[in-house]
Motif scaffolding. Structure first.
Motif, PDB file in Angstrom:
ATOM      1  N   ASN A  86     -34.777  -8.514 -28.920  1.00 23.49           N
ATOM      2  CA  ASN A  86     -35.791  -9.559 -28.804  1.00 23.49           C
ATOM      3  C   ASN A  86     -36.296  -9.759 -27.375  1.00 23.49           C
ATOM      4  N   LEU A  87     -35.432  -9.602 -26.384  1.00 22.32           N
ATOM      5  CA  LEU A  87     -35.837  -9.892 -25.010  1.00 22.32           C
ATOM      6  C   LEU A  87     -36.906  -8.915 -24.524  1.00 22.32           C
ATOM      7  N   GLY A  88     -36.631  -7.633 -24.643  1.00 22.31           N
ATOM      8  CA  GLY A  88     -37.610  -6.638 -24.209  1.00 22.31           C
ATOM      9  C   GLY A  88     -38.878  -6.685 -25.031  1.00 22.31           C
ATOM     10  N   SER A  89     -38.733  -6.969 -26.309  1.00 20.10           N
ATOM     11  CA  SER A  89     -39.906  -7.042 -27.182  1.00 20.10           C
ATOM     12  C   SER A  89     -40.815  -8.195 -26.779  1.00 20.10           C
ATOM     13  N   ALA A  90     -40.214  -9.322 -26.420  1.00 20.14           N
ATOM     14  CA  ALA A  90     -41.008 -10.470 -25.988  1.00 20.14           C
ATOM     15  C   ALA A  90     -41.776 -10.161 -24.715  1.00 20.14           C
ATOM     16  N   GLU A  91     -41.160  -9.396 -23.812  1.00 11.00           N
ATOM     17  CA  GLU A  91     -41.853  -9.029 -22.578  1.00 11.00           C
ATOM     18  C   GLU A  91     -43.099  -8.208 -22.876  1.00 11.00           C
ATOM     19  N   VAL A  92     -42.989  -7.255 -23.791  1.00  9.61           N
ATOM     20  CA  VAL A  92     -44.149  -6.435 -24.135  1.00  9.61           C
ATOM     21  C   VAL A  92     -45.202  -7.276 -24.854  1.00  9.61           C
ATOM     22  N   ALA A  93     -44.761  -8.170 -25.727  1.00 13.41           N
ATOM     23  CA  ALA A  93     -45.710  -9.021 -26.453  1.00 13.41           C
ATOM     24  C   ALA A  93     -46.542  -9.864 -25.495  1.00 13.41           C
ATOM     25  N   ARG A  94     -45.962 -10.223 -24.343  1.00 15.66           N
ATOM     26  CA  ARG A  94     -46.684 -11.039 -23.361  1.00 15.66           C
ATOM     27  C   ARG A  94     -47.484 -10.210 -22.362  1.00 15.66           C
ATOM     28  N   ALA A  95     -47.304  -8.897 -22.374  1.00 15.43           N
ATOM     29  CA  ALA A  95     -47.938  -8.030 -21.379  1.00 15.43           C
ATOM     30  C   ALA A  95     -49.447  -7.940 -21.609  1.00 15.43           C
ATOM     31  N   ALA A  96     -50.150  -7.599 -20.546  1.00 10.75           N
ATOM     32  CA  ALA A  96     -51.596  -7.398 -20.660  1.00 10.75           C
ATOM     33  C   ALA A  96     -51.879  -6.264 -21.642  1.00 10.75           C
ATOM     34  N   PRO A  97     -52.796  -6.456 -22.588  1.00 11.05           N
ATOM     35  CA  PRO A  97     -53.078  -5.424 -23.597  1.00 11.05           C
ATOM     36  C   PRO A  97     -54.044  -4.364 -23.064  1.00 11.05           C
ATOM     37  N   ASP A  98     -53.634  -3.697 -21.998  1.00 12.92           N
ATOM     38  CA  ASP A  98     -54.518  -2.724 -21.355  1.00 12.92           C
ATOM     39  C   ASP A  98     -54.042  -1.283 -21.521  1.00 12.92           C
ATOM     40  N   GLY A  99     -53.019  -1.082 -22.365  1.00 13.15           N
ATOM     41  CA  GLY A  99     -52.541   0.270 -22.619  1.00 13.15           C
ATOM     42  C   GLY A  99     -51.559   0.799 -21.607  1.00 13.15           C
ATOM     43  N   HIS A 100     -51.068  -0.049 -20.697  1.00 15.84           N
ATOM     44  CA  HIS A 100     -50.118   0.414 -19.692  1.00 15.84           C
ATOM     45  C   HIS A 100     -48.722  -0.137 -19.914  1.00 15.84           C
ATOM     46  N   THR A 101     -48.514  -0.878 -21.020  1.00 17.84           N
ATOM     47  CA  THR A 101     -47.188  -1.353 -21.410  1.00 17.84           C
ATOM     48  C   THR A 101     -47.044  -1.195 -22.913  1.00 17.84           C
ATOM     49  N   TRP A 102     -45.945  -0.552 -23.330  1.00 20.35           N
ATOM     50  CA  TRP A 102     -45.692  -0.283 -24.741  1.00 20.35           C
ATOM     51  C   TRP A 102     -44.245  -0.619 -25.068  1.00 20.35           C
ATOM     52  N   LEU A 103     -43.965  -0.817 -26.340  1.00 16.78           N
ATOM     53  CA  LEU A 103     -42.615  -1.108 -26.810  1.00 16.78           C
ATOM     54  C   LEU A 103     -42.129   0.038 -27.680  1.00 16.78           C
ATOM     55  N   TRP A 104     -40.929   0.510 -27.391  1.00 14.81           N
ATOM     56  CA  TRP A 104     -40.298   1.566 -28.191  1.00 14.81           C
ATOM     57  C   TRP A 104     -38.977   1.007 -28.707  1.00 14.81           C
ATOM     58  N   THR A 105     -38.842   0.881 -30.015  1.00 12.53           N
ATOM     59  CA  THR A 105     -37.648   0.229 -30.549  1.00 12.53           C
ATOM     60  C   THR A 105     -37.400   0.659 -31.985  1.00 12.53           C
ATOM     61  N   THR A 106     -36.267   0.229 -32.510  1.00 11.17           N
ATOM     62  CA  THR A 106     -35.992   0.461 -33.928  1.00 11.17           C
ATOM     63  C   THR A 106     -36.819  -0.499 -34.769  1.00 11.17           C
ATOM     64  N   ASP A 107     -37.083  -0.109 -35.987  1.00 11.13           N
ATOM     65  CA  ASP A 107     -37.914  -0.928 -36.862  1.00 11.13           C
ATOM     66  C   ASP A 107     -37.305  -2.298 -37.136  1.00 11.13           C
ATOM     67  N   THR A 108     -35.986  -2.421 -36.993  1.00  8.86           N
ATOM     68  CA  THR A 108     -35.327  -3.686 -37.304  1.00  8.86           C
ATOM     69  C   THR A 108     -35.797  -4.834 -36.409  1.00  8.86           C
ATOM     70  N   THR A 109     -36.370  -4.511 -35.256  1.00  5.80           N
ATOM     71  CA  THR A 109     -36.885  -5.560 -34.379  1.00  5.80           C
ATOM     72  C   THR A 109     -37.916  -6.417 -35.094  1.00  5.80           C
ATOM     73  N   VAL A 110     -38.727  -5.806 -35.960  1.00  5.34           N
ATOM     74  CA  VAL A 110     -39.759  -6.561 -36.670  1.00  5.34           C
ATOM     75  C   VAL A 110     -39.478  -6.700 -38.160  1.00  5.34           C
ATOM     76  N   THR A 111     -38.579  -5.891 -38.707  1.00  3.49           N
ATOM     77  CA  THR A 111     -38.299  -5.970 -40.141  1.00  3.49           C
ATOM     78  C   THR A 111     -37.074  -6.819 -40.458  1.00  3.49           C
TER      79      THR A 111
END
Length: 333
Positions: A86-111
């Motif tokens: 959740n911590l790293g995912s929240a950081e990406v969710a708050r990042a500028a949507p300019d294509g220079h920050t992405w999230l790589w994780t297991t599907d369980t983060t959202v499922t």
């Protein structure tokens, strides 16, 4: 904060209705052909909200090496574990949507996490699924001294009230797989959660815990060395690396299937042409024969799904695991 930089050589909302079967090796448009002329124009960050090592790093590092010549900017992998992703995912969710920050994780983060945690610092809709890159199953392994050789042996021990199992943490793939199987088999076991699959495996090998559903890439070397006994595979088909080990469905539980995916996400609002280029660049990289073989050697199967297929699979898995989480009453603050 572990960080690896590869040197430079010179949701969902619009997608769900297009759900279809996952595309394994179909063609995609060239990533360069879809590239906006100004992206990427600086290093690209890929945040991994999981501990270093394991399947997530194996797949991502292999893909980034091959994406580098296409994107022509440094690709920076940052491990930021915590709160089951959740911590790293929240950081990406708050990042500028300019294509220079992405999230790589297991599907369980959202499922799974939205059903488990009472409060989260981000919403699932803050993230846009880009590509379901690969899939992995769990392998039920036990300490050899127990003398268990089949899934039926394991069930018999559990019904006698003697079985304990290790997982990579509450809500982890191993935990969910075990609970799903326990429901199917009508058994109960003592759960011992760890901070990741590696320490869970170590305690199974040490005899502190009886068994555990753990990722193939984690346990295969120990199975081959005779330090763990493999009883069953959670996915729909047998592992190519352990063809003698049956699936759970083959072992008396028809229809049982529990597999998990590694998925790339973008912050909501990232321009669609940028999302398209990133999806194509990663899909092309994953289909390279040498990387396919490398991942297969780690019991990981390449999927390289389209954005629409990825969104549809995540929706289906959220329904499946959400129902299980509610059934077992798994909740955390």
């Amino acid at each position: 904060m572990p960080m690896t930089t590869l040197p430079s050589p010179s949701l969902r909302r619009g997608a769900v209705a297009l759900a279809g079967a996952v595309l394994l090796l179909g063609p995609v448009a060239s990533a360069r052909a879809q590239a906006p002329s100004d992206w990427p124009n600086r290093p690209v960050r890929l945040v991994v909200p999981l501990p270093p090592g394991g399947p997530s790093d194996i797949v991502l590092r292999g893909a980034l090496e091959k994406m580098q010549p296409v994107l022509r900017q440094p690709l920076v992998l940052e491990n930021k574990p915590g709160a089951n992703g959740n911590l790293g995912s929240a950081e990406v969710a708050r990042a500028a949507p300019d294509g220079h920050t992405w999230l790589w994780t297991t599907d369980t983060t959202v499922t799974v996490n939205p059903f488990v945690y009472r409060t989260m610092a981000f919403k699932v809709d803050d993230l846009v699924p880009v590509i379901r890159a690969s899939t992995l199953s769990q392998i039920l392994v036990c300490h050899p001294a127990l003398g268990l050789r089949t899934l039926a042996d394991f069930v018999q021990r559990a019904k006698a009230g003697k079985a304990s199992y290790a997982s990579g943490g509450s809500g982890s793939p191993g935990h969910l797989t075990t609970e799903l199987f326990s429901s199917a088999a009508g058994i109960e076991m003592s759960h011992v959660p760890y901070k990741g699959p590696a320490p869970a495996m170590q305690d199974v090998m040490g005899g502190q815990v009886d068994c555990g559903f753990l990722a193939g890439s984690t346990v295969l070397p120990q199975v081959r060395a005779g330090k763990l006994t493999a009883l069953a595979v959670s996915g729909a088909k047998r592992s190519a690396l352990l063809p003698e080990v049956p699936t759970i469905a083959e072992s008396g539980y028809p229809g049982f299937e529990a597999s998990f995916s590694l998925v790339l996400f973008a912050p909501r609002g990232t321009p669609q042409p940028t999302v398209d280029q990133m999806q194509a660049a990663m899909a092309d990289a994953l289909r390279k024969p040498d990387l396919v073989e490398k991942l297969r050697a780690n019991d990981l199967e390449v999927i390289a799904a389209t954005q629409a297929q990825t969104a549809a699979r995540l929706d289906a898995d959220a329904k499946k695991w959400g129902a299980l989480v509610k059934k077992i009453g798994l909740r955390q603050d």
